[in-house]
Design an enzyme around this catalytic site. Structure first.
Site, short mmCIF file in Angstrom:
data_model
loop_
_atom_site.label_atom_id
_atom_site.label_comp_id
_atom_site.label_asym_id
_atom_site.label_seq_id
_atom_site.Cartn_x
_atom_site.Cartn_y
_atom_site.Cartn_z
N ARG A 56 -77.17 14.82 1.06
CA ARG A 56 -78.11 13.40 1.10
C ARG A 56 -78.82 13.45 2.43
O ARG A 56 -79.93 13.16 2.53
CB ARG A 56 -77.33 12.26 0.98
CG ARG A 56 -77.84 11.00 1.34
CD ARG A 56 -77.23 9.80 0.47
NE ARG A 56 -75.95 9.58 0.76
CZ ARG A 56 -75.22 9.40 1.90
NH1 ARG A 56 -75.76 8.83 2.85
NH2 ARG A 56 -74.05 9.19 1.88
N TYR A 106 -103.24 3.09 -6.03
CA TYR A 106 -102.33 2.99 -7.09
C TYR A 106 -101.54 1.72 -7.70
O TYR A 106 -101.12 1.00 -6.52
CB TYR A 106 -101.53 4.09 -6.77
CG TYR A 106 -100.45 4.56 -7.80
CD1 TYR A 106 -100.85 4.86 -9.19
CD2 TYR A 106 -99.27 4.32 -7.37
CE1 TYR A 106 -99.84 4.88 -10.00
CE2 TYR A 106 -98.12 4.82 -8.51
CZ TYR A 106 -98.47 4.82 -9.89
OH TYR A 106 -97.69 5.06 -10.66
N ASP A 178 -102.30 7.69 1.77
CA ASP A 178 -101.75 8.51 0.81
C ASP A 178 -102.84 9.77 0.31
O ASP A 178 -104.11 9.29 -0.13
CB ASP A 178 -101.70 7.51 -0.30
CG ASP A 178 -101.05 7.98 -1.69
OD1 ASP A 178 -101.19 9.19 -2.12
OD2 ASP A 178 -100.67 7.15 -2.52
N LYS A 203 -97.87 15.52 -8.29
CA LYS A 203 -98.97 15.75 -8.72
C LYS A 203 -99.50 17.26 -8.26
O LYS A 203 -99.23 18.28 -8.73
CB LYS A 203 -100.22 14.81 -8.18
CG LYS A 203 -99.66 13.05 -8.16
CD LYS A 203 -99.34 13.03 -9.73
CE LYS A 203 -98.81 11.43 -9.77
NZ LYS A 203 -98.10 10.97 -10.88
N1 PLP Z 1 -99.87 7.71 -5.05
C1 PLP Z 1 -100.62 7.90 -5.96
C2 PLP Z 1 -102.08 7.92 -5.41
C3 PLP Z 1 -100.30 8.23 -7.28
O1 PLP Z 1 -101.24 8.34 -8.09
C4 PLP Z 1 -98.85 7.91 -7.65
C5 PLP Z 1 -98.61 8.14 -9.03
O2 PLP Z 1 -99.20 8.16 -10.01
C6 PLP Z 1 -98.04 7.65 -6.83
C7 PLP Z 1 -98.33 7.53 -5.29
C8 PLP Z 1 -96.57 7.45 -7.06
O3 PLP Z 1 -95.93 8.82 -7.11
P1 PLP Z 1 -94.47 9.00 -8.08
O4 PLP Z 1 -95.26 8.70 -9.66
O5 PLP Z 1 -94.35 10.49 -7.91
O6 PLP Z 1 -93.59 8.00 -7.62
#
Ligand code: PLP
Length: 401
Positions: A56, A106, A178, A203
């Site tokens: 962990r 997002y 991000d 992704k």
């Molecule tokens: N940030 C962006 C730009 C995203 O498109 C996403 C998910 O689609 C996330 C964060 C969240 O990621 P996760 O689905 O791996 O938790």
């Protein structure tokens, strides 16, 4: 000739992605770094903890991925989390802190920040980060964190990271970007002034749609201290097997995304001006409002695009029903091409008013372009658009080209 041996040149990012950690196994000389699934590690003696104690807190497979991502982003270190949302949640601040986030971030990020703010865990304000005045006003309230997401999801708006980071720092705020939509292959926010980079590794970094994971990369060594303790306390670290698979995905990041963005550019050009299409959002198009900024700030225009069909939801039904190569699904960045309908899928939780403000209309579709042959993807879009035109209500006007 005397003198010390010349310092080896810094490795190109493509080499880091393909080979970081390759051939480092001391036990058997395994070429691929081994997977350490063990939850616990033996102490060398009483009060003599080895390099690892409990998974962990830290795990060698997770650390191998963290080291690779930190190098790719030009950072000092990284934390690997169980999801992208867990990575965003690690940027959590104290009760007195203010977070400034993009109004078109997002939807999961929006929902998480708003929910924590509603529980008074910090304050949040959502602003249009392309609006200089709105940003300046928000920074007057001395936020502790400016969260940036560029290009935005799903409309592919691009904001100027270097300029925003400079303004945020002058106001005393840390900057987190991000970078999920582009990956370090196409954009390196730390080089543009960010203190942290966040990823949904689900992704492009993993790239095969078989892992949910995340990462926070810090620009400087002290940047991870508090986060790391918090991550261990809350147990949000990614599973070792997920880290192993993600690193395997990272190996091919550069050729994957290069090919995917090449195809995305061709699909965007095909969609522009089609009688069934009202608008195309792709930063690689010279008509995109942030084309010049994207060309300057990014190493490529990426493999995500969105477009608006004339005819709203009915047109979307006709289009999606005719597709044979694109799969109707959420998520992005994998080797397979996906189409998503934000209004009824990724952004369904948003109020209709908030969707309208964000520009998410009934006819909007988002494409994540994969590695299939460009000809097959073009033929699929063509079939979808033909179906839209064939299903037009009688008497509907055909726009003049
Ligand atoms: N940030 C962006 C730009 C995203 O498109 C996403 C998910 O689609 C996330 C964060 C969240 O990621 P996760 O689905 O791996 O938790």
């Amino acid at each position: 000739m005397t003198g010390s041996a010349p310092k080896p040149p810094a490795k190109a990012p493509e080499t880091v992605a393909a080979a970081n950690g390759i051939g480092t196994d001391a036990a058997f000389g395994a070429v691929a770094p081994p997977l350490y699934l063990s939850s616990t590690f033996a102490f060398e003696g009483v009060e003599r903890e080895g390099p690892y104690a409990y998974s962990r807190a830290a795990n060698p497979s997770r650390d191998m991925l963290a080291d690779t991502l930190a190098k790719l982003e030009g950072g000092a270190g990284a934390l690997i989390t169980a999801s992208g949302m867990a990575a965003i949640d690690l940027s959590r601040r104290g009760a007195d802190d203010l977070v400034v986030a993009p109004h078109d971030c997002y939807w999961g990020t929006y929902r998480l920040l708003a929910a924590r703010a509603a529980r008074r865990q910090f304050s949040v304000v959502f602003v249009d980060q392309a609006d200089e005045l709105a940003v300046a006003l928000a920074l007057e309230d001395s936020p502790s964190l400016l969260l940036i997401e560029t290009p935005s999801n799903p409309l592919m708006r691009v904001v100027d990271i270097a300029s925003l980071a400079e303004q945020a720092k002058a106001a005393g705020a840390a900057v987190a970007v991000d970078n999920t939509f582009l990956s370090p292959a196409l954009q390196q926010p730390i080089r543009l002034g960010a203190d942290y980079v966040i990823h949904s590794t689900t992704k492009y970094l993993n790239g095969h749609s078989d892992v949910v994971g995340g990462a926070v990369i810090a620009a400087y060594p002290g940047g991870l201290e508090g986060l790391s303790t918090w991550g261990t306390s809350t147990g949000v670290g990614g599973a070792p097997f997920d880290a192993y698979l993600t690193l395997r995905g990272v190996r091919s990041l550069f050729p994957r995304i290069e090919r995917q963005q090449q195809t995305a550019g061709a699909l965007a050009i095909f969609l522009v001006g089609h009688p069934a299409v009202k608008a195309v959002h792709y930063p690689g198009l010279p008509s995109h409002p942030s084309h010049a900024l994207a060309a300057r700030q990014q190493r490529g225009f990426g493999a995500m695009l969105s477009f608006e069909l004339r005819g709203g939801l009915e047109a979307v039904r006709a289009f999606v029903g005719a597709l044979r190569v694109f799969t109707l699904a959420e998520s992005l960045g994998g080797i397979e091409s996906l189409v998503a309908h934000p209004e009824t899928m990724t952004h369904v939780g948003m109020s209709p008013e908030a969707r309208a403000t964000a520009g998410i209309t009934s006819g909007l579709l988002r494409l994540s372009v994969g590695l299939e042959a460009e000809t097959d993807l073009l033929a699929d879009l063509d079939a979808g658009l033909h179906s839209v035109l064939a299903n037009r209500p009688a008497g509907a006007a055909v726009p003049v080209q």
